[in-house]
Design a protein around this motif. Structure first.
Motif, PDB file in Angstrom:
ATOM      1  N   LEU A 117       0.889  -0.960  -0.081  1.00 26.04           N
ATOM      2  CA  LEU A 117      -0.039   0.013  -0.104  1.00 26.04           C
ATOM      3  C   LEU A 117       0.858   1.219   0.133  1.00 26.04           C
ATOM      4  N   LEU A 118       1.803   1.157   0.803  1.00 30.18           N
ATOM      5  CA  LEU A 118       2.790   2.317   1.025  1.00 30.18           C
ATOM      6  C   LEU A 118       4.060   1.967   1.767  1.00 30.18           C
ATOM      7  N   LYS A 119       4.920   2.973   1.672  1.00 29.18           N
ATOM      8  CA  LYS A 119       6.183   2.693   2.551  1.00 29.18           C
ATOM      9  C   LYS A 119       6.667   4.043   2.811  1.00 29.18           C
ATOM     10  N   TYR A 120       7.581   3.842   4.012  1.00 33.22           N
ATOM     11  CA  TYR A 120       8.403   5.040   4.540  1.00 33.22           C
ATOM     12  C   TYR A 120       9.790   4.471   4.581  1.00 33.22           C
ATOM     13  N   LEU A 121      10.618   4.961   3.582  1.00 33.90           N
ATOM     14  CA  LEU A 121      12.103   5.043   3.935  1.00 33.90           C
ATOM     15  C   LEU A 121      12.637   6.014   4.511  1.00 33.90           C
ATOM     16  N   SER A 122      12.631   7.334   4.240  1.00 31.15           N
ATOM     17  CA  SER A 122      13.117   8.294   4.725  1.00 31.15           C
ATOM     18  C   SER A 122      12.323   9.610   4.298  1.00 31.15           C
ATOM     19  N   GLY A 123      12.869  10.911   4.868  1.00 28.98           N
ATOM     20  CA  GLY A 123      12.186  12.124   4.201  1.00 28.98           C
ATOM     21  C   GLY A 123      10.827  12.138   4.968  1.00 28.98           C
ATOM     22  N   SER A 124       9.803  12.940   4.296  1.00 31.49           N
ATOM     23  CA  SER A 124       8.535  13.277   4.893  1.00 31.49           C
ATOM     24  C   SER A 124       7.867  12.130   5.638  1.00 31.49           C
ATOM     25  N   THR A 125       7.456  12.632   6.820  1.00 26.78           N
ATOM     26  CA  THR A 125       6.917  11.574   7.717  1.00 26.78           C
ATOM     27  C   THR A 125       5.455  11.299   7.299  1.00 26.78           C
ATOM     28  N   LEU A 126       4.937  12.030   6.549  1.00 26.99           N
ATOM     29  CA  LEU A 126       3.355  11.629   5.950  1.00 26.99           C
ATOM     30  C   LEU A 126       3.698  10.849   4.485  1.00 26.99           C
ATOM     31  N   VAL A 127       3.255   9.825   4.448  1.00 23.54           N
ATOM     32  CA  VAL A 127       3.340   9.256   3.278  1.00 23.54           C
ATOM     33  C   VAL A 127       1.830   8.823   2.621  1.00 23.54           C
ATOM     34  N   LYS A 128       1.949   9.057   1.220  1.00 26.00           N
ATOM     35  CA  LYS A 128       0.667   8.650   0.766  1.00 26.00           C
ATOM     36  C   LYS A 128       0.822   7.518  -0.111  1.00 26.00           C
ATOM     37  N   GLY A 129      -0.231   6.324  -0.205  1.00 24.92           N
ATOM     38  CA  GLY A 129      -0.139   5.261  -1.026  1.00 24.92           C
ATOM     39  C   GLY A 129      -1.106   4.964  -1.958  1.00 24.92           C
ATOM     40  N   ILE A 130      -1.508   3.910  -2.247  1.00 26.53           N
ATOM     41  CA  ILE A 130      -2.352   3.647  -3.626  1.00 26.53           C
ATOM     42  C   ILE A 130      -3.691   3.595  -2.654  1.00 26.53           C
ATOM     43  N   ASN A 131      -4.984   3.589  -3.611  1.00 26.22           N
ATOM     44  CA  ASN A 131      -6.254   3.630  -3.251  1.00 26.22           C
ATOM     45  C   ASN A 131      -6.661   4.804  -2.022  1.00 26.22           C
ATOM     46  N   GLY A 132      -6.010   5.739  -1.864  1.00 20.00           N
ATOM     47  CA  GLY A 132      -6.478   6.639  -0.997  1.00 20.00           C
ATOM     48  C   GLY A 132      -6.039   6.445   0.400  1.00 20.00           C
ATOM     49  N   PHE A 133      -5.143   5.696   0.663  1.00 20.04           N
ATOM     50  CA  PHE A 133      -4.501   5.630   1.860  1.00 20.04           C
ATOM     51  C   PHE A 133      -3.077   6.402   2.354  1.00 20.04           C
ATOM     52  N   GLU A 134      -3.093   6.940   3.525  1.00 18.27           N
ATOM     53  CA  GLU A 134      -1.787   7.415   3.900  1.00 18.27           C
ATOM     54  C   GLU A 134      -1.400   7.268   5.244  1.00 18.27           C
ATOM     55  N   ALA A 135      -0.273   7.135   5.527  1.00 16.49           N
ATOM     56  CA  ALA A 135       0.314   6.859   6.923  1.00 16.49           C
ATOM     57  C   ALA A 135       1.291   7.975   7.312  1.00 16.49           C
ATOM     58  N   GLU A 136       1.251   8.162   8.665  1.00 19.29           N
ATOM     59  CA  GLU A 136       2.275   9.003   9.260  1.00 19.29           C
ATOM     60  C   GLU A 136       3.197   8.203  10.074  1.00 19.29           C
ATOM     61  N   PHE A 137       4.446   8.422   9.900  1.00 19.49           N
ATOM     62  CA  PHE A 137       5.450   7.975  10.723  1.00 19.49           C
ATOM     63  C   PHE A 137       5.724   9.015  11.933  1.00 19.49           C
ATOM     64  N   ASN A 138       5.967   8.436  13.158  1.00 20.70           N
ATOM     65  CA  ASN A 138       6.019   9.075  14.260  1.00 20.70           C
ATOM     66  C   ASN A 138       7.022   8.359  15.259  1.00 20.70           C
ATOM     67  N   LYS A 139       8.373   9.067  15.165  1.00 23.43           N
ATOM     68  CA  LYS A 139       9.264   8.464  15.748  1.00 23.43           C
ATOM     69  C   LYS A 139       9.318   8.154  17.165  1.00 23.43           C
ATOM     70  N   SER A 140       8.913   9.484  17.750  1.00 21.34           N
ATOM     71  CA  SER A 140       8.853   9.716  19.476  1.00 21.34           C
ATOM     72  C   SER A 140       7.903   8.518  19.567  1.00 21.34           C
ATOM     73  N   GLN A 141       6.854   8.261  19.080  1.00 14.96           N
ATOM     74  CA  GLN A 141       5.865   7.259  19.557  1.00 14.96           C
ATOM     75  C   GLN A 141       6.110   6.092  18.892  1.00 14.96           C
ATOM     76  N   THR A 142       7.073   5.842  18.122  1.00 14.34           N
ATOM     77  CA  THR A 142       7.465   4.588  17.461  1.00 14.34           C
ATOM     78  C   THR A 142       6.165   4.108  16.887  1.00 14.34           C
ATOM     79  N   SER A 143       5.440   4.858  16.042  1.00 12.79           N
ATOM     80  CA  SER A 143       4.113   4.407  15.464  1.00 12.79           C
ATOM     81  C   SER A 143       4.012   4.680  14.000  1.00 12.79           C
ATOM     82  N   PHE A 144       3.122   4.058  13.219  1.00 14.84           N
ATOM     83  CA  PHE A 144       2.902   4.116  11.763  1.00 14.84           C
ATOM     84  C   PHE A 144       1.660   3.748  11.571  1.00 14.84           C
ATOM     85  N   HIS A 145       0.718   4.756  11.834  1.00 11.97           N
ATOM     86  CA  HIS A 145      -0.643   4.639  11.777  1.00 11.97           C
ATOM     87  C   HIS A 145      -1.200   4.922  10.232  1.00 11.97           C
TER      88      HIS A 145
END
Lengths: 111, 114
Positions: free
Chosen positions: B47-75
Motif C-alpha cells: 500500500l505504501l512505505k516509509y524509507l526516509s524524508g517526509s513523515t506523511l506518506v501517501k499510498g495507493i487507493n487513497g490511503f496514507e500513513a504518518e511516521f511518528n518516531k517519538s511514539q514509534t508508530s506508523f498508523h
C-alpha cells in the motif's frame, strides 16, 4: 510489473509425505523469502536467500529446508509433512533494500 | 527484541466513514516501514512505505500513513472507505542491519459495511 508465481494455490498432502513448494520470480531479484501465515500470528519468516545457493534461517525454520539453484527459483521443502504445518505459505522477492513482492500463496493442508 | 504490534485485530466501519489502523513497533535503530493489504485468497500487495524524508506518506487507493518516531508508530488512515477496502492489512518493519528482514504485525481485518 514484477511477477512472483507459486506452483500451486491449494495442496493436500498426507502426514509423512515430502512436499515441495516452488516459487519463481521474473525480475532478477537477489533476495527471496518464504513465510507462513497463520490467523492471529501474521507472517513468520521460515527461510530467506540473498543469492544463488545461499540461504539463511528465519524465525521458524524447524521442519523445513530450502533450495536455490537458480536466481529466479526458490523452493521450500517439507521433509516429512506434519499436521502442524497446515498453513498458508507465501513466497516473496526483493531487490536489495526495497519492498518485497509477494506471490499469491499456497494453502497447504496436511491430513 | 524487535516487534510490531497492530493494536486492533478487527475494525468494523461503515462505508464512507474515516478509518485508522494502528501500528506500533519497538526498536532503537533506524527502520523502514510498510503497510501491505491482502484481499481474500490473494498474496500481499504494498500500500505504501516509509524509507526516509517526509513523515506523511501517501499510498495507493487513497490511503496514507504518518511516521511518528517519538511514539514509534506508523498508523494507516483513509478519510472515506469503500466496500472494496474490506481486506486484511499488515504493518511491517524492516530494522537496519543484517539482511533487513521484515517483521510483520499480526494483521488487522477491516470490514466495511454498507
Amino acid at each position: 510489473d514484477v511477477k512472483v508465481t507459486q506452483s500451486s494455490r491449494y495442496l493436500v498432502k498426507r502426514t509423512g509425505e515430502k512436499v515441495f513448494l516452488e516459487c519463481v520470480q521474473d525480475m532478477d531479484h537477489e533476495n527471496m523469502f518464504w513465510y507462513r501465515q497463520d490467523p492471529g500470528l501474521g507472517l513468520r519468516l521460515i527461510y530467506f536467500s540473498y543469492d544463488v545457493k545461499m540461504k539463511e534461517k528465519g524465525d521458524i525454520p524447524e521442519g523445513y529446508s530450502v533450495s536455490r539453484e537458480k536466481k529466479e527459483r526458490f523452493s521450500l521443502i517439507l521433509e516429512s509433512a506434519s499436521t502442524n504445518q497446515t498453513s498458508m505459505y507465501l513466497c516473496a522477492s526483493r531487490y536489495r533494500d526495497y519492498e518485497q513482492f509477494f506471490g499469491p500463496g499456497t494453502r497447504l493442508t496436511v491430513l | 527484541a524487535q516487534s510490531v504490534t497492530q493494536l486492533d485485530s478487527q475494525v468494523p466501519v461503515f462505508e464512507e466513514a474515516p478509518v485508522e489502523l494502528r501500528c506500533n513497533y519497538s526498536s532503537s535503530v533506524s527502520v523502514y516501514l510498510f503497510w501491505y493489504v491482502q484481499y481474500p485468497n490473494q498474496g500481499l500487495q504494498l500500500l505504501l512505505k516509509y524509507l526516509s524524508g517526509s513523515t506523511l506518506v501517501k499510498g495507493i487507493n487513497g490511503f496514507e500513513a504518518e511516521f511518528n518516531k517519538s511514539q514509534t508508530s506508523f498508523h494507516l488512515r483513509k478519510p472515506s472507505v469503500h466496500i472494496s477496502d474490506t481486506a486484511e492489512y499488515f504493518c511491517a518493519v524492516s530494522f537496519s542491519g543484517g539482511y533487513n528482514k521484515l517483521i510483520f504485525g499480526a494483521g488487522t481485518r477491516l470490514a466495511v459495511h454498507p
